[in-house]
Design a protein around this motif. Sequence first.
Motif, PDB file in Angstrom:
ATOM      1  N   UNK A 619       0.833  -1.213   0.000  1.00 39.24           N
ATOM      2  CA  UNK A 619       0.000   0.000   0.000  1.00 39.24           C
ATOM      3  C   UNK A 619       0.860   1.251   0.000  1.00 39.24           C
ATOM      4  N   UNK A 620       1.947   1.197   0.723  1.00 39.54           N
ATOM      5  CA  UNK A 620       2.793   2.382   0.791  1.00 39.54           C
ATOM      6  C   UNK A 620       3.439   2.667  -0.565  1.00 39.54           C
ATOM      7  N   UNK A 621       3.897   1.623  -1.208  1.00 39.66           N
ATOM      8  CA  UNK A 621       4.495   1.810  -2.530  1.00 39.66           C
ATOM      9  C   UNK A 621       3.463   2.381  -3.491  1.00 39.66           C
ATOM     10  N   UNK A 622       2.297   1.807  -3.480  1.00 39.22           N
ATOM     11  CA  UNK A 622       1.269   2.250  -4.424  1.00 39.22           C
ATOM     12  C   UNK A 622       0.920   3.716  -4.204  1.00 39.22           C
ATOM     13  N   UNK A 623       0.709   4.020  -2.917  1.00 37.19           N
ATOM     14  CA  UNK A 623       0.338   5.399  -2.575  1.00 37.19           C
ATOM     15  C   UNK A 623       1.399   6.381  -3.084  1.00 37.19           C
ATOM     16  N   UNK A 624       2.649   6.033  -2.880  1.00 36.01           N
ATOM     17  CA  UNK A 624       3.709   6.972  -3.235  1.00 36.01           C
ATOM     18  C   UNK A 624       4.023   6.973  -4.724  1.00 36.01           C
ATOM     19  N   UNK A 625       3.900   5.840  -5.363  1.00 32.41           N
ATOM     20  CA  UNK A 625       4.091   5.822  -6.813  1.00 32.41           C
ATOM     21  C   UNK A 625       3.042   6.703  -7.477  1.00 32.41           C
ATOM     22  N   UNK A 626       1.837   6.644  -6.962  1.00 33.13           N
ATOM     23  CA  UNK A 626       0.779   7.461  -7.557  1.00 33.13           C
ATOM     24  C   UNK A 626       1.036   8.947  -7.360  1.00 33.13           C
ATOM     25  N   UNK A 627       1.843   9.266  -6.357  1.00 33.42           N
ATOM     26  CA  UNK A 627       2.206  10.682  -6.139  1.00 33.42           C
ATOM     27  C   UNK A 627       3.546  11.039  -6.784  1.00 33.42           C
ATOM     28  N   UNK A 628       4.114  10.115  -7.513  1.00 38.00           N
ATOM     29  CA  UNK A 628       5.434  10.290  -8.136  1.00 38.00           C
ATOM     30  C   UNK A 628       6.549  10.440  -7.101  1.00 38.00           C
ATOM     31  N   UNK A 629       6.299   9.934  -5.900  1.00 36.37           N
ATOM     32  CA  UNK A 629       7.338   9.919  -4.873  1.00 36.37           C
ATOM     33  C   UNK A 629       8.114   8.612  -5.007  1.00 36.37           C
ATOM     34  N   UNK A 630       8.902   8.522  -6.045  1.00 38.15           N
ATOM     35  CA  UNK A 630       9.561   7.256  -6.342  1.00 38.15           C
ATOM     36  C   UNK A 630      10.569   6.877  -5.260  1.00 38.15           C
ATOM     37  N   UNK A 631      11.196   7.872  -4.664  1.00 41.53           N
ATOM     38  CA  UNK A 631      12.192   7.599  -3.642  1.00 41.53           C
ATOM     39  C   UNK A 631      11.574   6.955  -2.407  1.00 41.53           C
ATOM     40  N   UNK A 632      10.462   7.486  -1.963  1.00 39.61           N
ATOM     41  CA  UNK A 632       9.807   6.933  -0.780  1.00 39.61           C
ATOM     42  C   UNK A 632       9.294   5.538  -1.089  1.00 39.61           C
ATOM     43  N   UNK A 633       8.727   5.385  -2.273  1.00 37.85           N
ATOM     44  CA  UNK A 633       8.200   4.075  -2.670  1.00 37.85           C
ATOM     45  C   UNK A 633       9.312   3.033  -2.649  1.00 37.85           C
ATOM     46  N   UNK A 634      10.422   3.356  -3.272  1.00 34.14           N
ATOM     47  CA  UNK A 634      11.486   2.359  -3.363  1.00 34.14           C
ATOM     48  C   UNK A 634      12.099   2.090  -1.997  1.00 34.14           C
ATOM     49  N   UNK A 635      12.094   3.077  -1.134  1.00 39.35           N
ATOM     50  CA  UNK A 635      12.608   2.863   0.215  1.00 39.35           C
ATOM     51  C   UNK A 635      11.796   1.837   0.983  1.00 39.35           C
ATOM     52  N   UNK A 636      10.489   1.898   0.829  1.00 33.74           N
ATOM     53  CA  UNK A 636       9.703   0.914   1.577  1.00 33.74           C
ATOM     54  C   UNK A 636       9.955  -0.485   1.030  1.00 33.74           C
ATOM     55  N   UNK A 637      10.163  -0.572  -0.261  1.00 32.96           N
ATOM     56  CA  UNK A 637      10.498  -1.879  -0.836  1.00 32.96           C
ATOM     57  C   UNK A 637      11.842  -2.365  -0.287  1.00 32.96           C
ATOM     58  N   UNK A 638      12.793  -1.451  -0.275  1.00 33.95           N
ATOM     59  CA  UNK A 638      14.135  -1.774   0.220  1.00 33.95           C
ATOM     60  C   UNK A 638      14.076  -2.280   1.664  1.00 33.95           C
ATOM     61  N   UNK A 639      13.386  -1.527   2.504  1.00 28.77           N
ATOM     62  CA  UNK A 639      13.291  -1.919   3.914  1.00 28.77           C
ATOM     63  C   UNK A 639      12.627  -3.278   4.070  1.00 28.77           C
ATOM     64  N   UNK A 640      11.587  -3.477   3.293  1.00 27.89           N
ATOM     65  CA  UNK A 640      10.883  -4.754   3.396  1.00 27.89           C
ATOM     66  C   UNK A 640      11.807  -5.910   3.023  1.00 27.89           C
ATOM     67  N   UNK A 641      12.517  -5.749   1.936  1.00 24.91           N
ATOM     68  CA  UNK A 641      13.380  -6.843   1.480  1.00 24.91           C
ATOM     69  C   UNK A 641      14.486  -7.116   2.494  1.00 24.91           C
ATOM     70  N   UNK A 642      15.165  -6.065   2.900  1.00 24.63           N
ATOM     71  CA  UNK A 642      16.302  -6.261   3.804  1.00 24.63           C
ATOM     72  C   UNK A 642      15.852  -6.744   5.170  1.00 24.63           C
ATOM     73  N   UNK A 643      14.990  -5.951   5.810  1.00 24.27           N
ATOM     74  CA  UNK A 643      14.675  -6.206   7.214  1.00 24.27           C
ATOM     75  C   UNK A 643      13.689  -7.349   7.373  1.00 24.27           C
ATOM     76  N   UNK A 644      12.547  -7.206   6.723  1.00 22.70           N
ATOM     77  CA  UNK A 644      11.467  -8.139   7.013  1.00 22.70           C
ATOM     78  C   UNK A 644      11.682  -9.478   6.328  1.00 22.70           C
ATOM     79  N   UNK A 645      12.040  -9.410   5.060  1.00 26.58           N
ATOM     80  CA  UNK A 645      12.181 -10.668   4.342  1.00 26.58           C
ATOM     81  C   UNK A 645      13.508 -11.361   4.684  1.00 26.58           C
ATOM     82  N   UNK A 646      14.624 -10.692   4.405  1.00 27.89           N
ATOM     83  CA  UNK A 646      15.915 -11.375   4.543  1.00 27.89           C
ATOM     84  C   UNK A 646      16.341 -11.562   5.993  1.00 27.89           C
TER      85      UNK A 646
END
Length: 860
Positions: A619-646
């Motif tokens: 949801x966070x990525x979607x919300x921010x992509x729709x606002x063209x906040x690509x940096x915030x969107x990609x950050x949430x992806x990054x955090x998810x992959x590193x912290x939560x997943x890996x």
Amino acid sequence: MKKEMDKIYDGIKVQQNKVKFWESLHINEGNREENKKKKPFSMIVPPPNVTGILHIGHAKNQITLDVVARYKRLNNYDVLFLPAVDHAGIATQAKVEEYLRSQNKNKYQIGREEFLKECYKWKEKYASYFTEQWDALGMSMDYTKSRFTMDEGMVEAVNKVFKQLYDEHLIYQGERIINWDPELRTALSNIEVVHKETQGKFYYFKYRFVDNPEEYLTIATTRPETMFGDTALVCNPKDERYKDILNRKVINPSNNQIIPIITDRYVDKEFGTGMMKCTPAHDPNDFEIGKRHNLPMPKIMNLDGTMNENCPEEFVNMDRYVCRQKLVEKLRNQGDLVKIEDIVHQVGYSERSDVVIEPMLSKQWFIKMKPLVVDVLKFQKTSKKTKFLPSRFSKIFTKWLENTEDWCISRQLWWGHRIPVYTNKETKEVVCSTEKLDSNLYTQDEDVLDTWFSSALAPFAFLGWPQTDELTKRFYPLDVMITAYDIIFFWVAKMSVDGVHFTHKMPFKKVYIHGLVRDELGRKMSKSLGNGIDPFEIVRKYGCDSLRYVMSTSGTPGLDLNIGEKNYAFANTFLIKIWNVSRFLINSMPENYKVKKIDVNSLTYIDSYLLEKMNHMISKVKKNMDKYELGIASNSLYDFIYDDLCSTYVEMIKHELRSQDENRKQTIYSVLNLVLKNVLIILFPFCPFISEEIYSYLPQAKKSIYFERFPKVVKNIDSKQAAIGKNIIDIIRYIRNYKMENKLGISSKINLNVSAFENFKMTDFSELLKNMVFADSIKIVEQSEEGLRFFDEIGIKIIADKQKQDEAIKKRIEFLQNEIKRCDSMLNNENFIQRAKKEKVELEKNKRQKFIEELNTYLK
RNA sequence: GGGUGUUUAGCUCAGCUGGGAGAGCAUCUGUUUGACGUACAGAAGGUCAUAGGUUCGAUCCCUAUAGCACCCACCA
């Protein structure tokens, strides 16, 4: 035989053949029959100049566009993403002339027609370079519709626009002061002139009275060579100092001509001596004064910046700066030089050739901007206005429009759209015609149009206007225009003007403005500093995805971004991480694994935790992509992959993957498969190559990740389960910390006392803790057991060295007491209770309650 | 001269409706070499430019000041 992922991530290998592959699927093409039911989304690429090579700024711009395009496709839009190149009149002509010089030729020798052929050759060559470069950047544009600002359709559009404006009297020819570039020998518009602070000199000269040469007025100038064109001295009519001399005349010391003293409101009494010289043909203000007073307006310079025959013979054909020196010397010898002062002042330079601009009286074509601009400004006050991101650029945009002056559109070049105005050879009648007229009867205007005249039509002309409305109907206005702030005035403003005038719409719904790319120290990239980064060097070193990740995700909308080698290395490490975890997970799944939907009921605490985190991320990525906040969107992806997943989930399920529990493993597979797939899809717009590559190894993958849709959240995740998952993670962290603080060594064995609620799945828990923190034995105890540390409903007591444990407890008690104090001070504040939000007050109360409960367990 | 942005950890920067300061890199300490070019666990490091104001509460809102950057403008 199962395909195996390479052990080592190779960004360059991964991108091989993919661009061609996607092209073969036709997914980049807009407006295909099968997509017509989808919602349309349209963008055009700010056309780069055909003069050469894409630099890092282009890369930033175009990758950003591409990320948006891919994202929109994933969201089931029919995306029209149109590439184009600009003929770039001045810049290209300069390059071609340079080439001719290297062949010992010049344009006059070969003539206009041959010269244009050379230009077209040049264009063909570089346009094909662009395709290569765009491929290297991983651009997903629709090449079946690519445009060139001088293709046939554009010629028709330009002529139509010119004629209509001409017929509406919005284009006119006039003799005015324009910015002359003596190097390129053409007129320039105001915005093509860059003002720079320049070290200069103020020269003071004596203008002696005719009736008494001993008496004189002191006049200052920064450009002595223009004195040959002086036709008056001017002071303010209210200036008492000079009222008695107005009927006298003075001698221009440069050429001994006699000139009058006049008054004009323009002159500032306070500035300098309050008396200035007036050179109507070489200064915009002097020109206005000259017009008001009917002064003669002699031009004193040739088009190449040398002095002309209106100057004394000794100076004719002399370069303007040489002349300046010689003249000053001459006047000094004559005794007419008073003094010279050093000053720093603003001097206009040509944006293209970087030579000092010469203001010069010249006959040129202009567009009357005021009436056109008014319509845009009206639009911007309605709900149909174009939104700017960030919004402050809207103000900059309107402010510029409000203050803009007429636009000089004629250029004394050969390469460009020739002005469609003809003069009848016999009758001298002047006609504007969209069709080429018979050259036996008519002569066409020699000049061409400013490059921005044609690119201003891009939003609708690139879509086929005026020949066809097939695309404009569906895709116009453009959904978004993405560009750097440095061309708001050059381009965005002009597109708006033409868009409103010719289509009665703003040409784009949104304008997303990004900053310029600078080096790590915030310096502009420049050849002389040698700090420029060639984007393709990065592509060769790390692969395209790393470049794309950095370009699209660093920085904040509207601000410049400082980027260095470290950023690319960082991105590359991230991609390596993704590669490795994917490889591990894919290899962990059995061969021919059949994808199963997640059964929510079979999830463990940490499964739920992970999926809930994923839902948040989506949801966070979607919300921010729709606002063209690509940096915030990609950050949430990054955090998810590193912290939560890996770091969290994968570490926790490792031992389960090795177990014999088939049911459990099936659940894990279904979770992993979904999470990994979603991660890849979300990563895809940013880093399409690695995503597509890994995706192809997923069980039951489609032909391309392109056929997937942007992930939806997983429904029915039990958030209470997830919360317990979080507790367990905290417990593990707590125990590890405890060991660290007590110098126990991370793999040292410990015993635990645990108290939990009734249906707590103790076996799962103890199994996990054995593996994660080497818990040797776990004893279940009552809630009332002494010394339990509570994580919500789960109480933990670590049984280890008694003394060290006491210390830890002591620390904890201290912490709790402080927290309670803090809560109390808030809760005892009546203002807080009365005025703060209820939820906040509740929250603080609950916190306090929990702290006290925990504290009591220790103090028992 | 007018305007805009910016000032947060050593560096580059996040911090999106005001409610206990974050990331990456760099530094240090552990652990680990069976997904990981290492990674993980952790530490240290900030009067969030300064001064006022609004508020129960300000990194966030307002005002002023300063530094830095950029844009616009014809001051001879």
